[in-house]
Design a protein around this motif. Structure first.
Motif, PDB file in Angstrom:
ATOM      1  N   GLU A  95       0.841  -1.194   0.000  1.00  0.00           N
ATOM      2  CA  GLU A  95       0.000   0.000   0.000  1.00  0.00           C
ATOM      3  C   GLU A  95       0.883   1.254   0.000  1.00  0.00           C
ATOM      4  O   GLU A  95       1.870   1.329   0.743  1.00  0.00           O
ATOM      5  N   THR A 143       1.191   4.100   1.325  1.00  0.00           N
ATOM      6  CA  THR A 143       0.890   5.016   2.416  1.00  0.00           C
ATOM      7  C   THR A 143       1.912   4.860   3.540  1.00  0.00           C
ATOM      8  O   THR A 143       2.735   3.942   3.529  1.00  0.00           O
ATOM      9  N   HIS A 176       6.879   0.718   0.952  1.00  0.00           N
ATOM     10  CA  HIS A 176       5.683   1.555   0.828  1.00  0.00           C
ATOM     11  C   HIS A 176       6.115   2.835   0.097  1.00  0.00           C
ATOM     12  O   HIS A 176       6.791   3.686   0.681  1.00  0.00           O
ATOM     13  N   THR A 224      -3.901   8.492   2.747  1.00  0.00           N
ATOM     14  CA  THR A 224      -4.844   8.229   1.656  1.00  0.00           C
ATOM     15  C   THR A 224      -4.210   8.698   0.361  1.00  0.00           C
ATOM     16  O   THR A 224      -3.991   9.899   0.188  1.00  0.00           O
TER      17      THR A 224
END
Length: 359
Positions: free
Chosen positions: A9, A11, A315, A341
Motif C-alpha cells: 500500500e 501510504t 511503501h 490516503t
C-alpha cells in the motif's frame, strides 16, 4: 500493472499507526521537501494518537520548522499552536560545539595555554561527525533536563514522548550522524591517550593530582554520554522502535542519492520500509494545456516506473506538487492526509484551491 499500482500500500500507515515506534527519522537530498514531510508525519502521528505526546526536532542547521508552521521555535520544546500534543524544537550543532569548548576550558582551570585543554579542543574539532554528535547530545540534554522557559513546556522532564520525529540535515550529514557511537568511541580513546601521556609530566611539574582528577571527571562524563548513545543506537537498530523515511523527487540525481542513502542505512541495521516521493505533477489530463508540465510528468513517470521496480518491497508514497506553499498548521493538515490516503489528481485536484495563502 498500471503506473499507480503497487506491491505494498502506498501510504505511511505502517509508521503512523505503529504502536511501538519511538524514533522516526526523515531525511534525503536538500530541497526535496524533508521538512514538509517531517511536519506532515508528526501531525498525522499526533492526530492518530491524541492521548500521547510527540516531539518534532530539527537537526538541520538551516532550520525550517518555524517557517513551516508560521510559528517561532528554538532550542526549548514548544507546543504547536492548535495541536496540543505536538511540540517542536530546533537544535543548533554549532552552539553545542561552543558549549563543549567552554566546558573543556573550564575543566583545565580556564587556562587557554594548558596543553591538555588545547589538544582536547583541537581533537574534538577534527573528528568527522562531531557536530552531529553534539547535536544529538543537545537533544538528549533538552529532552531530559529542560527547564521551563517563556512559551516552553513546563516540567518537560515529566513528559513522556510516544515518538520523537527528526527533521534531519541533508543526506551526507545524516549519515555522519549515524556514525555517532564510533565517533564518541574515538573521542574517548583520544582523551584517554592524552591523559596517560601527560599525567606523568603534570605530576612532575606539580598539581598533577588535580589535573588527573579533572581529566578523570571528563572521562567519566564522556563515558556516561557514550553509554547513553550506545543505548540510543541499540534502539535505532530495532525496527520495532525506529524507522527511517527517505524523501526524494522523481529525478535521476535524487533517485541515485536515495538508493545510496538506503544502502547506507541498511549497513547501519536501520529499518527502511517507506519512501516518500514528493513534487509529482500528475499531468495526465488531456485538458492540461501546459506542455512543460506534461513533458516533466512524462519524465517523472519514467523514474517512478524505475522506483516501482526497485522498491517493490517498500511503501512508496507519492505526494503532489501544489501551486501554493504548504505552510501553516491548517495547510499541513490538508497536505499530510495524503500520507495515509493516496492522492488522486481527479478527486483531489482541487486541493491547491483549498490551501490558505502563506502569510
Amino acid at each position: 500493472m498500471s503506473d499507480l499500482d503497487f506491491a505494498l500500500e502506498p501510504t505511511l500507515e505502517s509508521v503512523v499507526l505503529h504502536d511501538s515506534l519511538k524514533w522516526v527519522f526523515v531525511g534525503g537530498k536538500g530541497g526535496v521537501g524533508k521538512t514538509t514531510t517531517s511536519c506532515s508525519v508528526a501531525i498525522q502521528l499526533a492526530m492518530a494518537h491524541p492521548a500521547e505526546e510527540f516531539l518534532l526536532i530539527s537537526t538541520d542547521p538551516a532550520h525550517n520548522l518555524s517557517d513551516a508552521f508560521n510559528q517561532k521555535f528554538g532550542k526549548d520544546a514548544k507546543k504547536v499552536d492548535g495541536l496540543a500534543n505536538l511540540s517542536c524544537m530546533e537544535i543548533d550543532p554549532e552552539s553545542g560545539m561552543a558549549d563543549m569548548a567552554l566546558q573543556a576550558q573550564s575543566q583545565f582551570n580556564n587556562d587557554p595555554n594548558d596543553p591538555l585543554g588545547g589538544m582536547f579542543k583541537d581533537m574534538t574539532g577534527s573528528i568527522p561527525g562531531i557536530d552531529e554528535a553534539l547535536s544529538f547530545m543537545e537533544v538528549l540534554k533538552h529532552i531530559k533536563t529542560q527547564t521551563a522557559a517563556p512559551g516552553a513546556i513546563a516540567d518537560v522532564a515529566a513528559i513522556t514522548y510516544k515518538t520523537i520525529i527528526f527533521d534531519t540535515a541533508p543526506t551526507g550529514h545524516t549519515l555522519r550522524f549515524l556514525q555517532l557511537p564510533s565517533t564518541l568511541e574515538k573521542l574517548l580513546g583520544k582523551v584517554q591517550t592524552l591523559s596517560n601521556k601527560f599525567a606523568p609530566m603534570l605530576s612532575m611539574l606539580g598539581g598533577g593530582a588535580a589535573q588527573q582528577q579533572q581529566t578523570q571527571e571528563m572521562l567519566a562524563k564522556l563515558t556516561e554520554i557514550q553509554s547513553q548513545v550506545t543505548e540510543a543506537n541499540n534502539q535505532f537498530q530495532n525496527p520495532e522502535l525506529t524507522t527511517f523515511v527517505p524523501v526524494c523527487i522523481a529525478e535521476f540525481l535524487s533517485l541515485y542519492e536515495t538508493e545510496r542513502l538506503i544502502q547506507e542505512l541498511i549497513s547501519y541495521n536501520m529499518d527502511v520500509t517507506s519512501i516518500v516521493v514528493n513534487q509529482l505533477l500528475f499531468a495526465d489530463s488531456t485538458e492540461d494545456e501546459c506542455k512543460r508540465c506534461v513533458a516533466r510528468w512524462a519524465m517523472q513517470k519514467k523514474y517512478l516506473s524505475q522506483m516501482d521496480e526497485l522498491y517493490e518491497d517498500y511503501h512508496l508514497v507519492k505526494m503532489p506538487l501544489l501551486g501554493k506553499e504548504v505552510r501553516g498548521l491548517a495547510n499541513l493538515k490538508k497536505f499530510s492526509k495524503y500520507l495515509l490516503t493516496p492522492y488522486d489528481p481527479v478527486v483531489n485536484g482541487g486541493l491547491v484551491f483549498d490551501l490558505e495563502d502563506a502569510k
